[in-house]
Enzyme design. Structure first.
Site, short mmCIF file in Angstrom:
data_model
loop_
_atom_site.label_atom_id
_atom_site.label_comp_id
_atom_site.label_asym_id
_atom_site.label_seq_id
_atom_site.Cartn_x
_atom_site.Cartn_y
_atom_site.Cartn_z
N TYR A 39 6.42 -6.37 -17.69
CA TYR A 39 7.46 -5.60 -17.02
C TYR A 39 8.63 -5.47 -17.98
O TYR A 39 8.43 -5.28 -19.18
CB TYR A 39 7.82 -6.28 -15.68
N LYS A 94 -15.76 2.82 0.92
CA LYS A 94 -16.11 3.66 -0.22
C LYS A 94 -15.51 3.09 -1.50
O LYS A 94 -16.16 3.05 -2.56
CB LYS A 94 -15.58 5.08 0.03
#
Length: 392
Positions: A39, A94
């Site tokens: 970060y 899915k």
């Protein structure tokens, strides 16, 4: 389903509690140095590099291995228009299949709109976060327009699995069934029961794979589609212009008279007498779930090869044989779109997995066969390069 019908002891509900997926980190975050790299301030250098060269997003973010699974909840499994929230368990499922079979990360995106313009606008706005768009459970005929417009607007693959995943596996299965019966695709007379998303895509895919369009007859709820049907528009008008060269009229019984192949993608029931009217040594793919158009045991009385969409009968025509490998190959090649050549290559790869061990009960691989996705991915990536849509 009301909360009163939820059984906490039911294994299905136990498995789904809390959802079926989560986000995990791929990098360590155990020290101040880790934080400064992952970060701020380190991440700013990567942002500046991508701003200067947008193509670097494929190398330095998850885009190269992540797709969005997008639905509006209008045509979910066999449940119909149940809306985006009720569709979410299917989209999570899915996404899990993507990860399990092809190492592709997928994010469910369930949209609270069924307006074509709004769906297209939202997906276009979300597209920079993904390497591909898998459209799922969007009803026909809107699904055709959504896919067409997104395919034109975006430079990443857009794939409506209800259309093309089914069509790819059907072509693979029919290729192997024809080989088993010593037949050629170009000689087969084919009847397609259903002219929705799957029926239209199956018809186009079979023609792309070698079936003679003059020998194809497609039926919708009103009967055989042909030039005599003056009320047809859009995709059905295209089917009328390119199939049914003999000008047949009537219902599915007439379509099946003398046919070699029945592809059922409608959900409507087909009488045994109609199947009995097919040519000897025929092929029936009755793919409606959970109730096939023709019961497989009934079909087997009259034809040589039977397939369904169910896991409890031989020859399951399951989209999981196609979509994980298709997206893996498209992402590996950094394809800008998915071409007909890539779809045919996927079908050929699926068929080849079991080509040396064909029987009437095994014309397609098992959905759990670990050979399938890598074979499909390699074939799709090669086809992308051959078709000039690969960026790598």
């Amino acid at each position: 389903m009301s909360s009163s019908t939820v059984d906490p002891a039911d294994p299905v509900f136990q498995l789904h509690r809390g959802g079926k997926m989560a986000v995990t980190s791929t990098v360590p975050l155990t020290s101040r140095e880790d934080l400064s790299l992952a970060y701020t301030p380190g991440v700013a250098r990567v942002c500046e590099a991508i701003a200067a060269d947008p193509g670097l997003v494929d190398d330095y973010t998850w885009v190269s291995h992540t797709v969005a699974v997008v639905t509006d909840g209008s045509a979910v499994l066999g449940l119909g228009n149940i809306g985006p929230r009720a569709a979410l368990p299917v989209m999570e499922g899915k996404a899990v299949l993507f990860k399990q079979f092809a190492g592709v990360d997928a994010v469910p995106v369930c949209l609270d709109t069924q307006d074509v313009d709004e769906i297209v606008a939202v997906v276009r706005a979300l597209a920079p976060s993904f390497g591909g768009i898998n459209l799922e459970d969007i009803s026909a005929p809107r699904c055709f327009e959504v896919e067409r417009r997104l395919d034109e607007a975006l430079d990443i693959p857009v794939f409506h699995d209800d259309q093309h995943g089914t069509a790819i596996v059907v072509l693979a299965a029919l290729r192997n069934a024809a080989t088993l019966l010593n037949r050629k695709l170009g000689d087969l007379r084919v009847a397609v029961s259903g002219a929705g998303a799957a029926g239209v895509a199956v018809t186009k895919m079979l023609v792309a794979g070698g079936v003679n369009p003059d020998q194809v007859v497609v039926c919708d709820s009103k009967g055989i589609i042909g030039r005599h049907r003056t009320e047809l528009t859009g995709t059905k008008a295209e089917l009328a212009a390119t199939t049914n060269a003999d000008g047949r009229r009537g219902d599915i019984t007439e379509a099946l008279r003398g046919a070699d192949v029945l592809i059922g993608v409608s959900g409507g029931q087909i009488p045994e007498a109609a199947v009995a009217g097919m040519a000897p040594g025929g092929i029936v793919f009755a793919l409606a779930n959970p109730t096939p158009e023709v019961h497989p045991e009934v079909a087997a009385r009259h034809v040589a090869v039977v397939a369904t969409g169910r896991s409890d009968y031989p020859n399951q025509i399951n989209n999981v044989l196609a979509f994980p490998g298709v997206f893996r190959g498209a992402l590996d090649a950094r394809a800008t779109r998915i071409t007909e050549g890539m779809k045919v290559a996927a079908a050929d790869a699926i068929a080849a997995v079991v080509a040396e061990s064909l029987t009437a009960e095994a014309i397609v691989p098992s959905p759990l066969d670990p050979r399938v996705a890598p074979a499909v991915a390699a074939a799709v990536a090669e086809a992308a390069r051959r078709d000039g849509v690969a960026r790598r």
